[in-house]
Enzyme design. Sequence first.
Site: not given
Ligand code: URA
Length: 234
Positions: A103
């Site tokens: 993310d």
């Molecule tokens: N899980 C998440 O919620 N975000 C990420 O970036 C990676 C795994």
Amino acid sequence: MMRLDKFLTEMGIGTRTEVKKYIKQGKVKVDGETVKLPETKVDAGRQEITYLEHPVQYKAFEYVMLNKPAGVVSATTDAREKTVLDLISEKKRKDLFPVGRLDKDTEGLLLITNDGELAHRLLAPKKHVDKVYYAKVKGVVTEKDIVAFAEGISIGQGETAKPAVLEILVSDVLSEIRLTIQEGKFHQVKRMFAAVGKEVVYLKRLSMGSLILDESLRPGEYRPLTKEERERLC
Ligand code: URA
């Protein structure tokens, strides 16, 4: 055999238009001879190709470890946002992509490569490759959460997270945990904690299979994988 201009573009010398211009300007030699036709066919594995007298080495695959900072998106290009590929200024290859998505606000290990087969092996749920995350979580993480995650937990939208290993590092109003999962569903870690009524406020990926984040890389820094790291992964 490949066109000379295509080879030089793929090795990151410039755009196709720029490379054609360099060739016509006589800046490129093949086996010691100046070649001025961009369409000349070359065998990059066998012939010596130089640009401004510097050898241009053929690299089929490139592997870069990035410590992704928060604030950049895990994409190759984006009209508005800065991408992880914008951070890699010394690229040999033009066809690099990030292996899996973190993310925008997640930090940590991101492998950037053009090796599609390796990417598939690391990401396909059937391959059971461990992805380890460190997180700070608002709320007291408990043994009950460990059990729920170990059993596999429903994360909404009809999806279930497969059994995962949760380790509690600090259990307090702001807890710290390590979580090992083998999948990469959209927002997976955040959704797993949301399912037990808690909020992830900081998330960092520590490892992916045998590849462990080099903690000497500050967020935004990167380096090529070492030979040992490449061999263990491939
Ligand atoms: N899980 C998440 O919620 N975000 C990420 O970036 C990676 C795994």
